[in-house]
Design an enzyme around this catalytic site. Structure first.
Site, short mmCIF file in Angstrom:
data_model
loop_
_atom_site.label_atom_id
_atom_site.label_comp_id
_atom_site.label_asym_id
_atom_site.label_seq_id
_atom_site.Cartn_x
_atom_site.Cartn_y
_atom_site.Cartn_z
N ARG A 120 50.11 67.78 -16.85
CA ARG A 120 49.49 67.37 -15.53
C ARG A 120 49.18 68.35 -15.03
O ARG A 120 50.20 69.35 -14.03
CB ARG A 120 50.34 66.37 -14.87
CG ARG A 120 50.41 66.38 -13.83
CD ARG A 120 51.44 64.92 -13.03
NE ARG A 120 52.78 65.38 -12.76
CZ ARG A 120 53.13 66.25 -12.53
NH1 ARG A 120 53.32 66.49 -11.18
NH2 ARG A 120 55.04 66.32 -12.73
N HIS B 217 52.01 64.71 -8.44
CA HIS B 217 53.13 63.78 -9.47
C HIS B 217 52.36 62.45 -8.43
O HIS B 217 51.58 61.64 -9.72
CB HIS B 217 54.06 63.41 -9.29
CG HIS B 217 55.08 62.26 -9.60
ND1 HIS B 217 55.01 61.63 -10.69
CD2 HIS B 217 54.88 60.92 -8.75
CE1 HIS B 217 56.15 60.64 -11.36
NE2 HIS B 217 55.74 59.74 -10.44
N TYR C 29 58.28 72.73 -6.77
CA TYR C 29 59.04 72.93 -7.78
C TYR C 29 58.76 73.14 -9.49
O TYR C 29 58.95 73.75 -10.08
CB TYR C 29 59.73 71.48 -8.54
CG TYR C 29 58.67 70.39 -9.01
CD1 TYR C 29 57.57 70.12 -10.06
CD2 TYR C 29 58.26 69.50 -7.59
CE1 TYR C 29 56.69 69.55 -10.37
CE2 TYR C 29 57.26 68.63 -7.84
CZ TYR C 29 56.54 68.08 -8.85
OH TYR C 29 55.52 67.23 -9.04
#
Length: 349
Positions: free
Chosen positions: A239, A243, A252
């Site tokens: 990815r 998200h 993160y």
């Protein structure tokens, strides 16, 4: 028994030139969809959106492996797979604007997108069991991410499929992140594919950034499933973005040193270069495919914008046959707000 395919050599994959061109064309189409949808969300055209950049090759490869009567059970990030399967772009855009999911009259056998994590997995196994009971010769393909394999629905779905020989392929797009949690933090398993052994079914791992390898592996898995042998396919992909549009991956994710370069590289660039090097496409192919995709997207956006907005009171029509007093009051209040502030229900174009 788990079979680890890993990074595939494209030259050894079963394909012809038109297969490769069709895959590249759909990767370009879906990349442009993702970019346009993200831009539309940023300007308030829709409330939220889950980007899939980097996962186009896995999804297109899986879509091209399916037969016309195979059933697709998508998750919220399966937009590329749905588009490559034949779902109109306008349907997906309308869904993101709060309309019923399938607005057009297309005949693609696809179930609604599942937003709750892993809830679609038992549905797919159950549909496969129904195919067996009815003596029908199709298979289910259900899509999910690596994080879904830590949910109870994953275990229940695979267990039922293994016990009842449900014609189901479990297609895990392992993009390395379960929202903000890296794979190593949400499972101690050696791989996702190896989890198949617990349920007595086959597991196979494939380079998900290789659309032709993914197509070959998923096609084989669907054939096995139709013969009563369900399969778990783990497509290794990445990815590249957030998200969802509500996420900030910089909080993160600071690079992914544990992942190999082939996994984090842009699958569109990689596959386009491979096709050009072998004379399958010329240097103008991607540009022409991009122009065609942009035209398709313009039409899809215009179609979505032409659909009249629903009456807010319609929210209550399918809740009860006879509305209880408190719900009746809510319906009346919603109608009054819409009458007093008609522009408040219009989305910014």
């Amino acid at each position: 028994m788990t079979r680890i395919v890993g990074e595939r050599d494209l030259d050894a994959t079963r394909f012809d030139a038109e297969d490769a061109r069709a895959a590249l064309r759909d990767i370009v189409r879906t990349r442009r969809f993702d970019e346009r949808a993200l831009a539309l969300q940023r300007r308030g055209w829709m409330s939220g959106y889950p980007p899939f950049e980097g996962q186009e090759a896995a999804q297109v490869g899986a879509a091209h492996a399916m037969r016309g009567d195979d059933r697709l059970f998508p998750t919220y990030r399966s937009n590329a797979l749905q588009i490559a399967r034949g779902v109109p772009m306008s349907d997906i855009l309308l869904f993101r604007r709060g309309f019923p999911e399938y607005h057009s009259d297309h005949d693609v056998p696809v179930f609604p997108q599942a937003v709750p994590i892993a809830s679609q997995i038992p549905h797919a196994a159950g549909a496969g069991m129904a195919a067996n009971y009815r003596g029908e010769d199709w298979a289910s393909l259900v899509c999910f991410g690596d994080g879904a394999t830590s949910e109870g629905d994953f275990h229940e779905g695979l267990n039922f499929a293994g016990v009842f020989d449900a014609p189901t392929v479990f297609f895990c797009e392992n993009n390395g992140w379960a929202i903000s949690l890296p794979e190593r933090r949400q499972t101690a398993s050696e791989s996702i594919a190896i989890k198949a052994e617990a349920y007595g079914i086959e597991g196979v791992r494939v380079d998900g950034n290789d659309p032709l390898a993914t197509r070959a592996v998923v096609a084989d898995a669907l054939e096995r499933a139709r013969d009563g042998d369900p399969v778990l396919v783990e497509a290794l992909t990445y990815r590249r973005g957030a998200h969802t549009t509500a996420d900030d991956p910089s909080q993160y994710r600071d690079g992914d040193p544990d992942l190999p370069a082939w996994r984090t590289r842009d699958p569109l660039d990689r596959f386009a270069e491979w096709c050009e090097d072998r004379g399958i496409v010329d240097g103008d192919f991607v540009e022409a495919a991009t122009e065609a995709a942009d035209e398709e997207l313009t039409e899809a956006v215009e179609t979505a914008e032409s659909v009249p907005r629903p009456d807010p009171e319609e929210l209550f029509d399918a809740a009860y046959e006879d509305l209880p007093p408190n719900v009746r009051r809510q319906r009346e209040e919603a109608g009054a707000v819409a009458d007093d502030h008609p522009d408040s229900y219009e989305l910014d174009r």
